[in-house]
Design a protein around this motif. Structure first.
Motif, PDB file in Angstrom:
ATOM      1  N   GLU A 140      -1.789  13.746   1.151  1.00  0.00           N
ATOM      2  CA  GLU A 140      -2.070  14.696   0.066  1.00  0.00           C
ATOM      3  C   GLU A 140      -1.316  14.289  -1.192  1.00  0.00           C
ATOM      4  O   GLU A 140      -1.800  14.498  -2.308  1.00  0.00           O
ATOM      5  N   ASN A 142      -0.822  11.208  -2.026  1.00  0.00           N
ATOM      6  CA  ASN A 142      -1.681  10.170  -2.611  1.00  0.00           C
ATOM      7  C   ASN A 142      -2.855  10.791  -3.353  1.00  0.00           C
ATOM      8  O   ASN A 142      -3.253  10.325  -4.425  1.00  0.00           O
ATOM      9  N   PHE A 143      -3.405  11.850  -2.798  1.00  0.00           N
ATOM     10  CA  PHE A 143      -4.509  12.552  -3.467  1.00  0.00           C
ATOM     11  C   PHE A 143      -4.051  13.107  -4.819  1.00  0.00           C
ATOM     12  O   PHE A 143      -4.738  12.969  -5.836  1.00  0.00           O
ATOM     13  N   ARG A 151     -11.072  11.650 -13.066  1.00  0.00           N
ATOM     14  CA  ARG A 151     -11.550  12.448 -11.926  1.00  0.00           C
ATOM     15  C   ARG A 151     -13.029  12.255 -11.641  1.00  0.00           C
ATOM     16  O   ARG A 151     -13.507  12.643 -10.568  1.00  0.00           O
ATOM     17  N   ASP A 152     -13.782  11.739 -12.601  1.00  0.00           N
ATOM     18  CA  ASP A 152     -15.207  11.516 -12.345  1.00  0.00           C
ATOM     19  C   ASP A 152     -15.513  10.068 -11.998  1.00  0.00           C
ATOM     20  O   ASP A 152     -16.429   9.798 -11.236  1.00  0.00           O
ATOM     21  N   TRP A 153     -14.750   9.148 -12.560  1.00  0.00           N
ATOM     22  CA  TRP A 153     -15.092   7.729 -12.461  1.00  0.00           C
ATOM     23  C   TRP A 153     -14.220   6.939 -11.506  1.00  0.00           C
ATOM     24  O   TRP A 153     -14.517   5.804 -11.181  1.00  0.00           O
ATOM     25  N   PRO A 156     -12.705   9.932  -7.115  1.00  0.00           N
ATOM     26  CA  PRO A 156     -13.539  10.146  -5.923  1.00  0.00           C
ATOM     27  C   PRO A 156     -13.556   8.930  -4.992  1.00  0.00           C
ATOM     28  O   PRO A 156     -13.847   9.063  -3.800  1.00  0.00           O
ATOM     29  N   MET A 157     -13.252   7.765  -5.549  1.00  0.00           N
ATOM     30  CA  MET A 157     -13.273   6.544  -4.722  1.00  0.00           C
ATOM     31  C   MET A 157     -11.921   6.366  -4.032  1.00  0.00           C
ATOM     32  O   MET A 157     -10.980   5.806  -4.594  1.00  0.00           O
ATOM     33  N   GLY A 158     -11.804   6.881  -2.846  1.00  0.00           N
ATOM     34  CA  GLY A 158     -10.628   6.655  -2.015  1.00  0.00           C
ATOM     35  C   GLY A 158      -9.476   7.609  -2.225  1.00  0.00           C
ATOM     36  O   GLY A 158      -8.579   7.697  -1.408  1.00  0.00           O
ATOM     37  N   GLN A 159      -9.471   8.306  -3.362  1.00  0.00           N
ATOM     38  CA  GLN A 159      -8.369   9.237  -3.669  1.00  0.00           C
ATOM     39  C   GLN A 159      -7.021   8.536  -3.510  1.00  0.00           C
ATOM     40  O   GLN A 159      -6.063   9.115  -3.007  1.00  0.00           O
ATOM     41  N   ILE A 160      -6.956   7.285  -3.916  1.00  0.00           N
ATOM     42  CA  ILE A 160      -5.692   6.550  -3.769  1.00  0.00           C
ATOM     43  C   ILE A 160      -5.457   5.664  -4.986  1.00  0.00           C
ATOM     44  O   ILE A 160      -6.209   4.721  -5.262  1.00  0.00           O
ATOM     45  N   GLY A 163      -5.339   1.732  -5.105  1.00  0.00           N
ATOM     46  CA  GLY A 163      -6.578   0.974  -5.205  1.00  0.00           C
ATOM     47  C   GLY A 163      -6.972   0.700  -6.642  1.00  0.00           C
ATOM     48  O   GLY A 163      -7.461  -0.384  -6.970  1.00  0.00           O
ATOM     49  N   TYR A 164      -6.756   1.661  -7.510  1.00  0.00           N
ATOM     50  CA  TYR A 164      -7.171   1.504  -8.912  1.00  0.00           C
ATOM     51  C   TYR A 164      -6.260   0.498  -9.607  1.00  0.00           C
ATOM     52  O   TYR A 164      -6.663  -0.230 -10.499  1.00  0.00           O
ATOM     53  N   ARG A 272      -8.525   4.324 -17.812  1.00  0.00           N
ATOM     54  CA  ARG A 272      -9.367   3.561 -16.877  1.00  0.00           C
ATOM     55  C   ARG A 272      -9.268   2.085 -17.255  1.00  0.00           C
ATOM     56  O   ARG A 272      -9.685   1.709 -18.360  1.00  0.00           O
TER      57      ARG A 272
ATOM     58  N   CYS B 120      -8.732  -2.096   0.402  1.00  0.00           N
ATOM     59  CA  CYS B 120      -7.662  -1.118   0.577  1.00  0.00           C
ATOM     60  C   CYS B 120      -7.808  -0.438   1.933  1.00  0.00           C
ATOM     61  O   CYS B 120      -8.859   0.139   2.234  1.00  0.00           O
ATOM     62  N   GLY B 124      -6.268   8.474   0.193  1.00  0.00           N
ATOM     63  CA  GLY B 124      -5.612   9.768   0.057  1.00  0.00           C
ATOM     64  C   GLY B 124      -6.400  10.838   0.788  1.00  0.00           C
ATOM     65  O   GLY B 124      -7.509  10.586   1.291  1.00  0.00           O
ATOM     66  N   ALA B 125      -5.838  12.027   0.864  1.00  0.00           N
ATOM     67  CA  ALA B 125      -6.556  13.159   1.468  1.00  0.00           C
ATOM     68  C   ALA B 125      -7.861  13.385   0.711  1.00  0.00           C
ATOM     69  O   ALA B 125      -7.943  13.109  -0.487  1.00  0.00           O
ATOM     70  N   ASN B 127     -10.581  11.769   0.955  1.00  0.00           N
ATOM     71  CA  ASN B 127     -11.409  10.581   0.788  1.00  0.00           C
ATOM     72  C   ASN B 127     -12.631  10.677   1.708  1.00  0.00           C
ATOM     73  O   ASN B 127     -12.524  11.102   2.860  1.00  0.00           O
ATOM     74  N   LEU B 129     -14.956   7.856   1.713  1.00  0.00           N
ATOM     75  CA  LEU B 129     -15.462   6.497   1.925  1.00  0.00           C
ATOM     76  C   LEU B 129     -14.903   5.925   3.226  1.00  0.00           C
ATOM     77  O   LEU B 129     -13.763   6.227   3.607  1.00  0.00           O
ATOM     78  N   ILE B 133     -11.667   0.267   2.187  1.00  0.00           N
ATOM     79  CA  ILE B 133     -12.511   0.447   0.994  1.00  0.00           C
ATOM     80  C   ILE B 133     -12.466  -0.852   0.197  1.00  0.00           C
ATOM     81  O   ILE B 133     -11.392  -1.397  -0.055  1.00  0.00           O
ATOM     82  N   PHE B 135     -12.839  -1.987  -3.102  1.00  0.00           N
ATOM     83  CA  PHE B 135     -12.940  -1.670  -4.529  1.00  0.00           C
ATOM     84  C   PHE B 135     -13.343  -2.930  -5.275  1.00  0.00           C
ATOM     85  O   PHE B 135     -12.828  -4.024  -4.999  1.00  0.00           O
ATOM     86  N   PHE B 148     -15.590  -0.020 -12.690  1.00  0.00           N
ATOM     87  CA  PHE B 148     -14.904   0.130 -11.404  1.00  0.00           C
ATOM     88  C   PHE B 148     -15.853   0.794 -10.415  1.00  0.00           C
ATOM     89  O   PHE B 148     -16.476   1.814 -10.728  1.00  0.00           O
ATOM     90  N   ILE B 175     -19.819   9.705  -8.740  1.00  0.00           N
ATOM     91  CA  ILE B 175     -19.812   8.254  -8.935  1.00  0.00           C
ATOM     92  C   ILE B 175     -20.036   7.524  -7.607  1.00  0.00           C
ATOM     93  O   ILE B 175     -20.404   6.346  -7.595  1.00  0.00           O
ATOM     94  N   LEU B 176     -19.845   8.224  -6.488  1.00  0.00           N
ATOM     95  CA  LEU B 176     -20.068   7.597  -5.178  1.00  0.00           C
ATOM     96  C   LEU B 176     -21.549   7.301  -4.940  1.00  0.00           C
ATOM     97  O   LEU B 176     -21.885   6.549  -4.020  1.00  0.00           O
TER      98      LEU B 176
END
Lengths: 478, 196
Positions: A140, A142-143, A151-153, A156-160, A163-164, A272, B120, B124-125, B127, B129, B133, B135, B148, B175-176
């Motif tokens: 959580e 990490n979330f 939050r839109d781009w 949602p991808m992995g919530q981590i 990674g970004y 971003r 990766c 995180g909580a 998720n 995917l 992942i 990326f 991205f 975006i998913l």
């Protein structure tokens, strides 16, 4: 923006000299269940007073405004947490404000505090930062950190967030690191160094005596980065007292703390990384445009600036800071630095952004031994020791406090008090930690000038804080 | 009986229906090493946020229709005139004039390649995917920025040609709904719900 006007590139100027007179910090740990956040802040404040041989009440009488760095309200589940701390410190009715800039929050807090004194608004201010990252499970956490991405781009991808950030690390790894096993070992050396220095720091919670192979065998997080390449997630608080000259002299008259001149500058770049556009490299005083003409040939794929391999915000913070203070060559002009080592590879990227090495050659700062307290190749003092606190990898990353912890650390070297503060057996005992039998004094002897860099995530915000002994300035009118 | 929270916009206002939060019991936290003394309490919470895409709504709607939209600065007085932005930007970052919306699906199919990537193993909580992942950042010819996203099939390599796929069946409207596969991937190899 990809072209900058003269107005935008103007060298910043403080309206009067600004001084760091003292600083303090709490113990750092992954969790501190028996203390509320305000208890940690009070610990830090009391230490700052103690270093001036003042009581907290005596120090408070000088403070005029307060600047609080606290990145993530949702970690502490408390909006306006700054007001809670301000009240518990007993500083009402003084004006105060909260500052948030991700991982650079601590640095940004110092930036605001220094400007308040420089402008003449206040003669003495408190900069205090903290983070409470132990009140949710790690996933959580990490979330919540990923919520700082778009939050839109992105999130949602992995919530981590890793990674970004890590896509940039991968690009650097392949373009400038050429995916070489030797570079991978150099990255591991940074982890060994920072966990190792943390062993001599009673405030640190990432102390480890490890080897390069231990790092290379630690669990993979995001190839090529492993668990021991990453910074800690921490709880703790740090503070600094920033003053004009008369107040600094008065506050320090009974103290071993010599007031230090302080300058803080800041840069930014796209939240971003996807939005980054190509531009010319803003050059530091020790660089020329011609030296980068063949960068793309030397490192195929490295001709796109900042691309995904550099942090423009760090470059811009250094660009302003060096010109403001007369720094030409950071390796020559500074004696000790603390960098934002969120990951081993971002540490290397930052060496280049701040001009310790040219773009593409950051690894040499480690491989030459220059970054060590004692150069392992020569046995002599390192040319420019970095992260002797252990940094974010070995000491802590309590986000809002990190940038202030770094400044606390470099200041202890300039005050010549590193050993006194880090070697105090009572402090080790109070923190429930064992002082190692081979504890080593990491004081950088004769240190007069220092730099710390505070950095947010993918490089959206970066600050550069420069400290100098006032008798060893590089520029008279700085 | 509980019902997922649903929202519509009617007369320019949000209309809420169903449950947007659930109440749960706080629980004591006790110190197992110190006589089970009270340390604190848990604070459970379950909330549903309402979020507007604003001027980007057209982008997310188009993903569910198999189209990749971008924007372009068409201000002749702007230094960025002609720049195509992906991620979709409502306003030009230089002149702040409203950008034109352009369909870049074909450009993506023909020119997309992996600029960088990261595999990766953690998340995180919340998720959704599958891990690991993959990326990726995707670059395109004549586009100023580097999108991205994530690779749905195969292993990423810098420089690999990829093409977009869209979750046109049961879209999430996030975006998913946009992902990428190696350019030579046959349609029958796409995971359920995705199409070129």
């Amino acid at each position: 923006m990809i072209k900058f006007s003269d107005q935008q590139l103007k060298t910043p100027k403080f309206m009067r000299p600004v001084y760091l007179v003292t600083a303090g910090q709490s113990k750092y740990d992954r969790a501190i269940p028996h203390k509320r956040t305000e208890e940690l802040c009070i610990d830090a404040f009391k230490m700052a007073a103690e270093l001036l041989d003042l009581t907290p009440a005596e120090l408070k009488r000088y403070i005029h405004t307060c600047y609080y760095g606290h990145f993530a309200d949702h970690f502490g589940d408390q909006l306006l947490g700054e007001a809670v701390i301000h009240d518990r410190l007993g500083l009402d009715p003084l004006g105060n404000v909260g500052i948030k800039s991700g991982g650079a929050t601590g640095g940004s807090t110092l930036w605001e505090a220094a400007k308040a004194v420089a402008s003449g608004y206040s003669d003495c201010v408190l900069a205090m930062g903290w983070e409470r990252m132990d009140e949710v499970p790690t996933d959580e956490g990490n979330f919540l950190i990923a919520s700082a991405a778009d939050r839109d781009w992105e999130s949602p991808m992995g919530q981590i967030y890793t990674g970004y950030y890590a896509v940039m690390a991968q690009k650097y790894w392949q373009v400038f690191g050429k995916a070489e096993a030797s570079f991978r070992r150099t990255l591991a050396e940074i982890s060994v160094k920072h966990h190792g220095y943390a062993r001599f720091n009673p405030f640190a919670h990432g102390a480890m005596k490890i080897t390069v192979d231990d790092v290379l065998m630690s669990p993979m997080v995001a190839d090529p980065l492993r668990a021991l390449d990453a910074c800690l997630m921490s709880v703790g608080a740090a503070c600094a007292i920033i003053c004009d000259e008369p107040t600094a002299m008065e506050l320090s008259k009974n103290s071993k703390n010599k007031p230090l001149r302080i300058w803080v500058t800041a840069g930014s770049h796209t939240l971003r990384p996807a939005d980054r556009r190509n531009m010319a490299i803003p050059l530091l005083p020790n660089e020329t445009a011609s030296q980068y003409k063949n960068l793309g040939k030397e490192f195929p794929g490295g001709d796109r600036y900042p691309g995904f391999t550099g942090f423009l915000a760090a470059r811009v913070a250094a660009y302003y800071g060096y010109r403001m203070t007369g720094v030409v060559d950071p390796t020559e002009d500074f004696d000790v630095i603390e960098l934002h080592d969120a990951f081993t590879i971002s540490d290397v990227q930052t060496y280049e952004d701040i001009g310790v090495r040219p773009y593409g050659h950051g690894r040499d700062y480690v491989e030459s031994g220059d970054c060590y307290h004692t150069n392992p190749h020569t046995g002599k003092p390192g040319k420019l020791p970095s992260n002797l606190s252990g940094g974010l990898i070995g000491c802590m990353h309590a986000v809002g406090a990190s940038g202030i912890m770094q400044v606390f650390e470099i200041a202890t070297h300039l005050w010549g008090r590193w050993a006194e503060i880090h070697g105090d057996k009572n402090r080790w005992q109070e923190f429930g930690r064992t002082k190692p039998a081979d504890w080593t004094d990491l004081q950088v002897k004769g240190a007069k000038r220092a730099l710390s860099v505070s950095h947010a995530g993918v490089g959206s915000h970066v600050t550069a804080t420069i400290l100098m002994d006032p008798d060893h300035l590089l520029k008279k009118d700085a | 009986m509980s019902q997922y929270g649903q929202v519509q916009v009617k007369n320019n206002r949000y209309k809420f229906r169903g449950d947007f939060h659930r109440l749960e019991q706080h629980m004591p936290i006790r110190d197992a090493d110190n006589g089970w003394k009270l340390v604190g309490v848990t604070k459970p919470r379950d909330m549903t946020y309402v979020h507007s895409y604003g001027g980007e709504a057209v982008f997310f709607e188009s993903l569910s229709q198999g189209k990749l939209l971008a924007t372009k600065c068409e201000n002749p007085d702007c230094e960025a005139n002609g720049s195509v932005f992906q991620p979709f930007r409502i306003y030009c970052p230089d002149c702040l004039s409203k950008c034109a919306v352009v369909d870049m699906t074909e450009r993506a199919e023909k020119t997309a390649q992996i600029h960088t990537y990261m595999v990766c193993t953690r998340s995180g909580a919340f998720n959704v995917l599958d891990k690991p992942i993959r990326f990726i950042n995707v670059e395109f010819e004549n586009v100023s920025t580097i999108l991205f996203s994530y690779l749905l099939v195969g292993e990423p390599v810098i420089g690999m040609r990829v093409r977009p796929v869209f979750k046109v069946f049961n879209p999430t409207y996030t975006i998913l709904d946009l992902s990428w596969v190696p350019a030579d991937t046959p349609a029958e190899s796409l995971p359920e719900g995705f199409a070129f």
